[in-house]
Design a protein around this motif. Structure first.
Motif, PDB file in Angstrom:
ATOM      1  N   ASP A 211      -9.416 -23.441  12.484  1.00 33.09           N
ATOM      2  CA  ASP A 211     -10.317 -24.315  11.718  1.00 33.09           C
ATOM      3  C   ASP A 211     -10.230 -25.768  12.172  1.00 33.09           C
ATOM      4  O   ASP A 211     -10.168 -26.704  11.369  1.00 33.09           O
TER       5      ASP A 211
ATOM      6  N   TYR B  83      -1.560 -26.579  15.231  1.00 32.67           N
ATOM      7  CA  TYR B  83      -0.260 -26.582  14.573  1.00 32.67           C
ATOM      8  C   TYR B  83       0.823 -26.322  15.611  1.00 32.67           C
ATOM      9  O   TYR B  83       0.713 -25.384  16.405  1.00 32.67           O
TER      10      TYR B  83
ATOM     11  N   ASP C 194      -5.579 -32.957  14.780  1.00 32.20           N
ATOM     12  CA  ASP C 194      -7.003 -32.676  14.960  1.00 32.20           C
ATOM     13  C   ASP C 194      -7.212 -32.094  16.353  1.00 32.20           C
ATOM     14  O   ASP C 194      -6.809 -32.685  17.360  1.00 32.20           O
TER      15      ASP C 194
ATOM     16  N   TRP D 255      -1.081 -34.352   9.457  1.00 28.17           N
ATOM     17  CA  TRP D 255       0.159 -34.456   8.686  1.00 28.17           C
ATOM     18  C   TRP D 255       1.319 -33.972   9.538  1.00 28.17           C
ATOM     19  O   TRP D 255       1.123 -33.311  10.558  1.00 28.17           O
TER      20      TRP D 255
ATOM     21  N   ASP E 194      -3.847 -19.134   4.705  1.00 31.80           N
ATOM     22  CA  ASP E 194      -3.612 -20.549   4.377  1.00 31.80           C
ATOM     23  C   ASP E 194      -2.137 -20.925   4.349  1.00 31.80           C
ATOM     24  O   ASP E 194      -1.748 -21.909   3.709  1.00 31.80           O
ATOM     25  N   HIS E 195      -1.314 -20.158   5.038  1.00 37.54           N
ATOM     26  CA  HIS E 195       0.103 -20.474   5.166  1.00 37.54           C
ATOM     27  C   HIS E 195       0.490 -20.464   6.638  1.00 37.54           C
ATOM     28  O   HIS E 195      -0.097 -19.744   7.453  1.00 37.54           O
TER      29      HIS E 195
ATOM     30  N   ASN F 175       2.320 -24.835   3.572  1.00 38.93           N
ATOM     31  CA  ASN F 175       0.909 -24.917   3.185  1.00 38.93           C
ATOM     32  C   ASN F 175       0.122 -25.549   4.316  1.00 38.93           C
ATOM     33  O   ASN F 175       0.502 -26.601   4.848  1.00 38.93           O
ATOM     34  N   THR F 176      -0.996 -24.945   4.708  1.00 38.76           N
ATOM     35  CA  THR F 176      -1.786 -25.489   5.811  1.00 38.76           C
ATOM     36  C   THR F 176      -2.420 -26.838   5.478  1.00 38.76           C
ATOM     37  O   THR F 176      -2.713 -27.625   6.382  1.00 38.76           O
ATOM     38  N   GLN F 177      -2.627 -27.130   4.194  1.00 33.00           N
ATOM     39  CA  GLN F 177      -3.336 -28.348   3.805  1.00 33.00           C
ATOM     40  C   GLN F 177      -2.489 -29.599   3.965  1.00 33.00           C
ATOM     41  O   GLN F 177      -2.982 -30.647   4.392  1.00 33.00           O
ATOM     42  N   ASP F 178      -1.203 -29.520   3.636  1.00 33.36           N
ATOM     43  CA  ASP F 178      -0.379 -30.724   3.662  1.00 33.36           C
ATOM     44  C   ASP F 178       1.017 -30.505   4.238  1.00 33.36           C
ATOM     45  O   ASP F 178       1.818 -31.444   4.325  1.00 33.36           O
TER      46      ASP F 178
END
Length: 373
Positions: free
Chosen positions: A115, A119, A131, A139, A156-157, A170-173
């Motif tokens: 997405d 990582y 990015d 992050w 999402d992990h 957590n993928t978000q933060d």
């Protein structure tokens, strides 16, 4: 009166549970792009499209230090780490630099892309989300220990080994959802299969953990470090150990199905299409084993230890050796199709995407080769 079921009905029932007279149904996990270590969450190392020999060098790009990281490819970009502390984004066509991001120590982790985010872990004890287009930091999460393994992204992990623990982030933060501690360091990269995380440890065990909670399902003891990353196919987990053995285990229970003994330690990770398993050994050989029985089908001897993990495309096997060569073998009989001499040992594992195979080397270069037709 007992019911009598037609034989066709019985066969259909067996098929629905994945067996026909003891034979497992085929499972497809290969993808067109290679956007994570070993190409998919099951870490099977299988590419979708076969390349024709001989391979043709199309570019090479030099970093500032050894490249142990294995390339990942997404949307025309090759992402790869270097021991110069950088993660590089290179153009897949010509190898030109798009961007690089500098960490504070080696990047031997192989990145995962999802997405629009890359990582990757670093030996600076941090885990990064960047990015994919610009390399800008989204992050970073301090793990507090060396992160040499490669991430798996699932529901999402992020699952990643750091120090002696396996983490779910957590993928978000990047916040820690859970971590499971083993007794020693983890260099094995986690595989994901049916909501389960499989990972090896230097404490000599292979672990199966619940993906959501991190709870232990089972652990399997070997006689030395489990440096190798497991591969999972059709409910069988395959891994190598520094004890020199290749193991095949039931994914649900950890029960051993078979083991095959090589002549030295195994640092390489297995590749499998469900029929044949391919793996390198420090005894200088790459082995092809029957995936169901563990019987040796063939072996190919190189000039030095094989730490690189093979990639396969249906007709060929690709891997590097500490003898400085990058090899392409016939998958059916192990005969040599082609090889390329680099300037130093090749411990990086190859990645195959859109008709091109990419690999890093201890000589500081990332190489790209395409099929001849």
């Amino acid at each position: 009166m007992k019911k009598r079921y037609p034989i066709l009905f019985i066969i259909l029932i067996l098929v629905s549970f994945g067996y026909i007279i003891g034979t497992r149904t085929p499972e497809k996990v290969e993808k067109a792009e290679w956007d994570m270590f070993r190409g998919n969450l099951q870490r099977t190392g299988v590419a979708q499209n076969a390349l024709s020999a001989p391979l043709i060098p199309i570019w090479e790009d030099q970093t500032g230090d050894t490249v142990y990281s294995s390339p990942s490819i997404k949307d025309g970009t090759v992402y790869v780490g270097s021991n110069d502390g950088n993660l590089y984004a290179l153009d897949a066509i010509d190898g030109s630099l798009k961007w690089n991001y500098t960490t504070e120590f080696w990047v031997s982790s192989s990145p995962a892309i999802q997405d629009g985010v890359v990582y990757v872990g670093s030996w600076d004890k941090n885990f990064y989300a960047l990015d994919a287009l610009t390399g800008e930091l989204i992050w970073k999460q301090e793990i507090g220990a060396v992160t040499a393994t490669s991430p798996a992204i699932y529901n999402d992990h992020i699952y990643i080994g750091g120090g002696n623990s396996i983490y779910s982030l957590n993928t978000q933060d990047g916040s820690v959802v859970w971590n499971y501690k083993t007794e020693q360091m983890i260099t094995s990269s986690p595989a994901i299969y049916q909501d389960t995380v499989y990972v090896g440890s230097w404490d000599k065990n292979l672990y199966a953990l619940e993906a959501e909670s991190g709870d232990l399902k089972w652990q399997f003891p070997t006689d030395n470090f489990v440096y190798s990353s497991p591969a999972v196919y059709n409910n069988i987990v395959y891994t190598g150990s520094v004890d020199g053995n290749v193991y095949a285990l039931e994914a649900d229970t950890g029960d051993m199905l078979w083991k095959y003994t090589t002549g030295d330690a195994i640092y390489s990770s297995p590749a499998t299409d469900g029929k044949t398993l391919y793996i390198g050994s420090a005894d200088k050989n790459v082995y092809a084993l029957d995936a169901e029985t563990g019987d040796m089908l063939w072996k190919y001897t190189t000039g030095d230890e094989v730490w690189s993990s093979p990639a396969i495309d249906g007709s060929s096997v690709y891997f590097g050796s500490n003898d400085k060569n990058f090899y392409m073998l016939d998958a059916s009989d192990g005969s040599l199709k082609w090889k390329y001499l680099a300037n130093n040992a090749i411990g990086s594992s190859p990645a195959i995407s859109n008709g091109v195979v990419y690999v890093g080397s201890k000589d500081t270069y990332v190489y790209a080769f395409k099929g001849s037709s």
